[in-house]
Design an enzyme around this catalytic site. Structure first.
Site, mmCIF file in Angstrom:
data_model
loop_
_atom_site.group_PDB
_atom_site.id
_atom_site.type_symbol
_atom_site.label_atom_id
_atom_site.label_comp_id
_atom_site.label_asym_id
_atom_site.label_seq_id
_atom_site.Cartn_x
_atom_site.Cartn_y
_atom_site.Cartn_z
ATOM 1 N N LYS A 30 0.859 -1.184 0.000
ATOM 2 C CA LYS A 30 0.000 0.000 0.000
ATOM 3 C C LYS A 30 0.893 1.231 0.000
ATOM 4 O O LYS A 30 1.508 1.582 1.003
ATOM 5 C CB LYS A 30 -0.912 0.058 1.230
ATOM 6 C CG LYS A 30 -2.002 1.099 1.023
ATOM 7 C CD LYS A 30 -2.485 1.778 2.273
ATOM 8 C CE LYS A 30 -1.688 2.948 2.715
ATOM 9 N NZ LYS A 30 -1.694 4.121 1.829
ATOM 10 N N GLU A 79 9.439 0.834 10.937
ATOM 11 C CA GLU A 79 10.456 1.879 10.745
ATOM 12 C C GLU A 79 9.745 3.205 10.958
ATOM 13 O O GLU A 79 8.941 3.614 10.110
ATOM 14 C CB GLU A 79 11.049 1.805 9.330
ATOM 15 C CG GLU A 79 11.744 0.507 8.989
ATOM 16 C CD GLU A 79 13.091 0.364 9.662
ATOM 17 O OE1 GLU A 79 13.517 1.272 10.405
ATOM 18 O OE2 GLU A 79 13.729 -0.681 9.454
ATOM 19 N N CYS A 93 13.430 10.689 7.425
ATOM 20 C CA CYS A 93 13.213 10.168 8.783
ATOM 21 C C CYS A 93 14.446 10.333 9.662
ATOM 22 O O CYS A 93 14.334 10.622 10.842
ATOM 23 C CB CYS A 93 12.797 8.714 8.718
ATOM 24 S SG CYS A 93 13.933 7.712 7.760
ATOM 25 N N GLU A 144 8.878 15.509 16.077
ATOM 26 C CA GLU A 144 9.320 15.385 14.685
ATOM 27 C C GLU A 144 8.537 16.381 13.827
ATOM 28 O O GLU A 144 7.313 16.342 13.777
ATOM 29 C CB GLU A 144 9.070 13.960 14.182
ATOM 30 C CG GLU A 144 9.628 13.746 12.794
ATOM 31 C CD GLU A 144 9.369 12.343 12.259
ATOM 32 O OE1 GLU A 144 8.232 11.873 12.357
ATOM 33 O OE2 GLU A 144 10.324 11.737 11.732
HETATM 34 P P1 NAD Z 1 2.101 8.159 8.177
HETATM 35 O O1 NAD Z 1 2.350 7.357 9.398
HETATM 36 O O2 NAD Z 1 1.037 9.179 8.226
HETATM 37 O O3 NAD Z 1 1.735 7.211 6.938
HETATM 38 C C1 NAD Z 1 2.578 6.155 6.567
HETATM 39 C C2 NAD Z 1 1.767 5.144 5.801
HETATM 40 O O4 NAD Z 1 0.789 4.596 6.685
HETATM 41 C C3 NAD Z 1 0.986 5.719 4.615
HETATM 42 O O5 NAD Z 1 0.969 4.809 3.549
HETATM 43 C C4 NAD Z 1 -0.414 5.866 5.198
HETATM 44 O O6 NAD Z 1 -1.424 5.806 4.217
HETATM 45 C C5 NAD Z 1 -0.484 4.666 6.114
HETATM 46 N N1 NAD Z 1 -1.498 4.787 7.166
HETATM 47 C C6 NAD Z 1 -2.050 5.901 7.687
HETATM 48 N N2 NAD Z 1 -2.988 5.589 8.601
HETATM 49 C C7 NAD Z 1 -3.019 4.237 8.674
HETATM 50 C C8 NAD Z 1 -3.773 3.311 9.441
HETATM 51 N N3 NAD Z 1 -4.686 3.711 10.326
HETATM 52 N N4 NAD Z 1 -3.536 1.991 9.261
HETATM 53 C C9 NAD Z 1 -2.605 1.572 8.384
HETATM 54 N N5 NAD Z 1 -1.881 2.401 7.618
HETATM 55 C C10 NAD Z 1 -2.073 3.727 7.761
HETATM 56 O O7 NAD Z 1 3.511 8.773 7.775
HETATM 57 P P2 NAD Z 1 3.816 9.775 6.581
HETATM 58 O O8 NAD Z 1 3.338 11.120 6.996
HETATM 59 O O9 NAD Z 1 3.376 9.186 5.302
HETATM 60 O O10 NAD Z 1 5.428 9.738 6.560
HETATM 61 C C11 NAD Z 1 6.199 10.465 7.426
HETATM 62 C C12 NAD Z 1 6.611 9.625 8.622
HETATM 63 O O11 NAD Z 1 7.309 8.450 8.184
HETATM 64 C C13 NAD Z 1 7.606 10.349 9.511
HETATM 65 O O12 NAD Z 1 7.258 10.118 10.850
HETATM 66 C C14 NAD Z 1 8.938 9.697 9.184
HETATM 67 O O13 NAD Z 1 9.905 9.788 10.193
HETATM 68 C C15 NAD Z 1 8.516 8.303 8.939
HETATM 69 N N6 NAD Z 1 9.541 7.598 8.153
HETATM 70 C C16 NAD Z 1 10.342 6.664 8.778
HETATM 71 C C17 NAD Z 1 11.339 6.013 8.079
HETATM 72 C C18 NAD Z 1 12.235 4.994 8.742
HETATM 73 O O14 NAD Z 1 12.891 4.230 8.025
HETATM 74 N N7 NAD Z 1 12.285 4.929 10.058
HETATM 75 C C19 NAD Z 1 11.538 6.293 6.719
HETATM 76 C C20 NAD Z 1 10.719 7.239 6.116
HETATM 77 C C21 NAD Z 1 9.708 7.881 6.843
#
Ligand code: NAD
Length: 502
Positions: A199, A274, A308, A405
């Site tokens: 997804k 992650e 991230c 963050e």
């Molecule tokens: P997010 O948590 O809002 O979304 C991430 C993914 O989860 C998206 O595909 C989203 O559609 C999905 N999602 C949202 N609600 C959900 C639910 N209730 N159930 C299942 N899936 C759901 O994050 P974002 O805003 O897309 O990305 C930014 C975040 O990602 C930051 O916190 C960043 O630090 C983190 N990030 C971490 C890493 C790592 O390797 N640690 C790498 C990149 C980004």
């Protein structure tokens, strides 16, 4: 497509391949078929530098997710994928890497106009990183094996272990490195013989949909890779709860990751999370000030801070703090803010209006909490979801801009007097994704590395990534590792086999 986007694409002259991709209706990829959402729903994709509509993507439903899981399940349980000899899987993954490489320009353009990022950075990091990841894991396909064991138990036995693929892997990725994050998860999963349902993030699904075409072209059997675009609260939530998924591999924010993890553990799914970060940087008195300032700026402003493991908190020895800030501001001023397709763009627009507003609200909160704006800090006139790179000085660790963050181009800084204080400030965070040290004193560096509670420690650089090195967080930055041999442990079950001999 809105005329403003058309003009933008014409101004920078995107490739014919990208034009072709954009001219067709986007479909999801389930069981080898190209399909619309079962209820026909679609959503507009907004190009971040013009703030206008680029195309539309299907918004899948829980029923679509279920079909994708069934396709992945059927392929895993009875299809040809698991019967392939390891070198056959390796060959297919190399073919996929070749196709990614051959279509690199198109993929970089798609990533840039979908997410807003610099096309040059997309080419060098996102696409090249994806190619490298598939190549690295292709080689692992033929190197997965168990152990032969000599038991002490009285009697006559043959005892050995087998490493077996965990099964159907559900993959949920964020919007900041859409193709690359997916490649991190798929490279290893496919190498060991798993099947996957992905997804992508709702804001940036285009590269995943183009990737699916390359999966088909590579000759990877139907059902091995399935892509269901849609909302996190619909498709993502359905994936976390679906009993047909054996392992969930999630990259995203800590709050969403926690909820997804709880749902997954209810069914004892295997899990990799992650999550977010607020990575500290320690600049010691002996550091090369100019080089450190440039590396720190690159480490926080790359991808406009939507990274991230960005080094977002810089603690600098008091004796060099003033000079360091001057160098940092001078270098930051040289970074070009421009639309992503501009070949010299370094500071690109953020992914969405919502993200721009969120980052600007944090900058305002920093000002109200008494953080000194040393550089930037003002809104940028549109169009485009731009935010000025911003440097705060003399911050305290209890400020929200230091603790939370932000995920935008914002650096908080503070001076320190000795290493004890620097380590305490660096570790004073709920996150533990990465940390960085700038120093030329090897003894000092080696003393600091074990004391920093972070999954990665960079020295005299930031975000040096390679598929051979594991990536993942301590504390609330997550659970498990992507990349490196370590990732395989999270995708393999170990079976103990006992054979009693007469
Ligand atoms: P997010 O948590 O809002 O979304 C991430 C993914 O989860 C998206 O595909 C989203 O559609 C999905 N999602 C949202 N609600 C959900 C639910 N209730 N159930 C299942 N899936 C759901 O994050 P974002 O805003 O897309 O990305 C930014 C975040 O990602 C930051 O916190 C960043 O630090 C983190 N990030 C971490 C890493 C790592 O390797 N640690 C790498 C990149 C980004």
């Amino acid at each position: 497509m809105d005329t403003k986007v058309k003009e933008y694409l014409q101004r920078y002259g995107i490739s014919e391949a990208t034009q072709r991709f954009l001219s067709k209706a986007q479909k999801m990829f389930i069981g080898g078929a190209w399909v619309d959402a079962s209820d026909g729903a679609t959503a507009e994709v907004i190009e971040p530098s013009t703030e206008t509509a680029l195309t539309r993507i299907p918004m899948g439903t829980a029923a679509d997710l279920d079909r994708a899981v069934q396709a992945a399940r059927a392929q895993f349980d009875g299809g040809p994928w698991r019967q392939l000899k390891p070198l056959e899987r390796e060959r297919l993954l190399h073919r996929l890497a070749d196709l990614l490489e051959a279509n690199a320009e198109e993929l970089a353009e798609i990533e840039s106009i979908d997410m807003g990022k610099s096309v040059a950075q997309a080419r060098a990091v996102d696409i090249q990183g994806s190619v490298d990841t598939f190549r690295y894991f292709a080689g692992w396909a033929s190197k997965i094996h168990g152990r032969s064991v000599e038991p002490s138990l009285p009697g006559n036995y043959v005892a050995y272990t087998r490493k077996e693929p965990v099964g159907v892997v559900g993959v949920i990725v964020p919007w900041n490195f859409p193709l690359q994050t997916m490649a991190w998860k798929l490279g290893a999963a496919l190498a060991v013989g798993c099947t996957v349902v992905v997804k992508p993030a709702e804001l940036t699904s285009l590269s995943a949909l183009r990737f699916a075409e390359l999966v088909q072209e590579a000759g990877i059997p139907d059902g091995v890779v399935n892509i269901v675009s849609g909302r996190g609260s619909v498709v993502g939530a359905a994936m976390a709860e679906h009993p047909g998924i054996d392992k969930l591999s999630f990259t995203g924010s800590t709050p969403v990751g926690c909820n997804v993890g709880k749902a997954a553990l209810d069914q004892m799914k295997r899990l990799t999370l992650e999550l977010g970060g607020k990575s500290p940087v320690i600049v010691c008195a002996d550091a090369d000030i100019k080089a450190a300032a440039q590396a720190v700026a690159n480490g926080v402003f790359f991808n406009s801070g939507q990274v991230c493991d960005a080094g977002t908190r810089a603690y600098v020895h008091r004796s060099i703090y003033a000079e360091f800030l001057r160098e940092l501001a001078d270098y930051t001023a040289s970074l070009k803010m421009a639309p992503g397709l501009d070949p010299d763009c370094f500071i690109s627009p953020l992914v969405s209006k919502q993200q721009q507003e969120r980052v600007l609200a944090y900058i305002q909160a920093g000002k109200e909490e008494g953080a000194e704006v040393y550089y930037g800090g003002e809104a940028v006139e549109g169009p485009g979801f731009f935010v000025q790179p911003t440097i705060f000085a003399n911050c305290r660790n209890d400020m929200r801009v230091v603790r939370e963050e932000i995920f935008g181009p914002v650096l908080v800084t503070a001076p320190f007097d000795d290493e004890e204080e620097a380590v305490a400030l660096a570790n004073d965070s709920e996150f533990g994704l990465a940390a960085a040290i700038y120093s030329n004193d090897l003894g000092k560096v080696h003393g600091l590395i074990p004391r920093l509670r972070a999954g990665t420690v960079y020295v005299n650089a930031h975000s040096t990534l390679d598929p051979s090195m594991p990536f993942g967080g301590y504390k609330q930055s997550g659970y498990g590792k992507d990349l490196g041999a370590e990732q395989l442990d999270y995708l393999l079950e170990t079976k103990a086999v006992w054979i009693t001999l007469p």
